[in-house]
Design an enzyme around this catalytic site. Structure first.
Site, PDB file in Angstrom:
ATOM      1  N   SER A 127      40.054  43.295  34.473  1.00 20.71           N
ATOM      2  CA  SER A 127      38.838  43.355  34.926  1.00 20.71           C
ATOM      3  C   SER A 127      38.860  44.005  36.262  1.00 20.71           C
ATOM      4  CB  SER A 127      37.958  42.099  34.539  1.00 20.71           C
ATOM      5  OG  SER A 127      36.832  42.484  35.427  1.00 20.71           O
ATOM      6  N   TYR A 152      35.802  33.901  36.367  1.00 20.48           N
ATOM      7  CA  TYR A 152      36.215  34.969  35.337  1.00 20.48           C
ATOM      8  C   TYR A 152      37.198  35.775  35.811  1.00 20.48           C
ATOM      9  CZ  TYR A 152      35.795  39.345  32.636  1.00 20.48           C
ATOM     10  OH  TYR A 152      36.247  40.276  32.111  1.00 20.48           O
TER      11      TYR A 152
END
Length: 335
Positions: A127, A152
């Protein structure tokens, strides 16, 4: 007949589109998902339902955080290539345990299965959030990623390090893909494009962070898929010229690489809202709110390496991409 490609998270937004493209290209695909209720499961079921009738697709419901279930999956099928997209998404901190279960334990189980299954190439989702507190723009794979500001992001950074260790220890070729703000048809309802469109269409208020003075490298899903598909057959090789004294984060002595996949053209959230308003023919009811913890003001992808190695970089304009999304939204919701 060649062995099937495993795609995890096949009922998810990106996974669904990746499976569709692979099927169009004539591949056999095994798609797995465990249908976690992070958002409306009916949307995941609808995606999976579109894939299931295809003769070249075999769908299974598997919880990859279960080591035995993951081992059994690899025993039922002989994979050579794996595209691992299953994960607990979202930079907004709510409950830490799903991140640990899906993104850490699930990824470890996948690495172990790939190691013992003789996988030729593991492609996995990272990501853009791994860049965290980095201020240098555009974000480059050659920059450090030591300051994630969301759990995350920390798990995705951990995934990259775990994959690198398996590449080093066991020669498992793996490629991590840092996705930048993906949107498009069949998208996630918690993401800005879908969330704003849904609220504006229904005449509800939208919460706009930092008065809309936030920039994102919005990347249309078809461009993401093109990058994934081009890379799946380009397993990285070990690099004997890697210099440990002056290491480059984007390269390694081991067969492991990371790539940005982003549009390399940040757009202000205010402009996104205006495009959605024009596409819907309705004005937004705005409420300004502070930038939430875990978010950053701007993202931008340096895609030099992606363009060099696969001859492609995302280029779909936000206006065109949002137009396609809104057309899908109207059809899906019957508005």
């Amino acid at each position: 007949m060649s062995s099937p490609i495993l795609v995890t998270g096949a009922a998810g937004f990106i996974g669904f589109h990746v499976v569709e493209r692979l099927l169009e290209l004539g591949h056999q695909v095994v798609g797995v998902d465990c249908f976690t209720p992070y958002y409306d499961v009916s949307l995941k079921e609808a995606r999976f339902g579109r894939l299931s009738p295809r003769n070249s697709f075999h769908g299974e419901r598997v919880d990859l955080s279960d080591p035995q279930a993951t081992r059994d999956l690899f025993q039922r099928h002989r994979f050579e290539r794996v595209i691992h997209l299953a994960a607990q998404p979202g930079v907004r901190f709510v409950d830490p345990m799903p991140y640990a279960s899906s993104n850490l334990m699930g990824f470890m189980n996948m690495l172990e299965a790939c190691r013992h299954g003789g996988i030729r190439h593991l492609v996995y989702a990272s990501s853009s959030s791994v860049y965290g507190a980095n201020r240098k723009l555009p974000f480059s794979e050659h920059d450090g990623t030591d300051h994630p500001i969301s759990l995350y992001a920390a798990t995705k950074k951990a995934n990259e390090m775990m994959a690198h260790s398996y590449a080093s220890l066991f020669g498992l070729p793996s490629t991590g893909l840092r996705f930048f703000t993906v949107y498009g048809p069949w998208g996630r309802p918690d993401m800005a494009v879908y969330k704003f469109t849904h609220a504006i269409a229904e005449g509800r208020e939208i919460q706009v962070s930092n008065a809309g003075k936030v920039w994102r490298d919005f990347t249309y899903v078809d461009d993401i898929v093109e990058g994934v598909v081009r890379l799946v057959d380009k397993a990285p090789a070990a690099n004997p010229d890697w210099n440990a004294e002056y290491p480059d984060p984007a390269t390694s002595a081991a067969p492991h690489r990371v790539y940005n996949i982003g549009n390399d053209n940040p757009e202000e959230v205010n402009d996104l809202i205006a495009i959605i308003e024009n596409a819907l023919g309705k004005k937004a009811k705005r409420v300004d709110v502070p930038l939430p913890p875990g978010d950053v003001l701007e993202t931008r992808a340096d895609v030099t390496d992606l363009r060099r190695d696969v001859g492609f970089a995302p280029s779909t304009s936000l206006k065109d991409g949002v137009g396609r999304f809104v057309a899908w939204y109207r059809e899906y919701h019957g508005t």
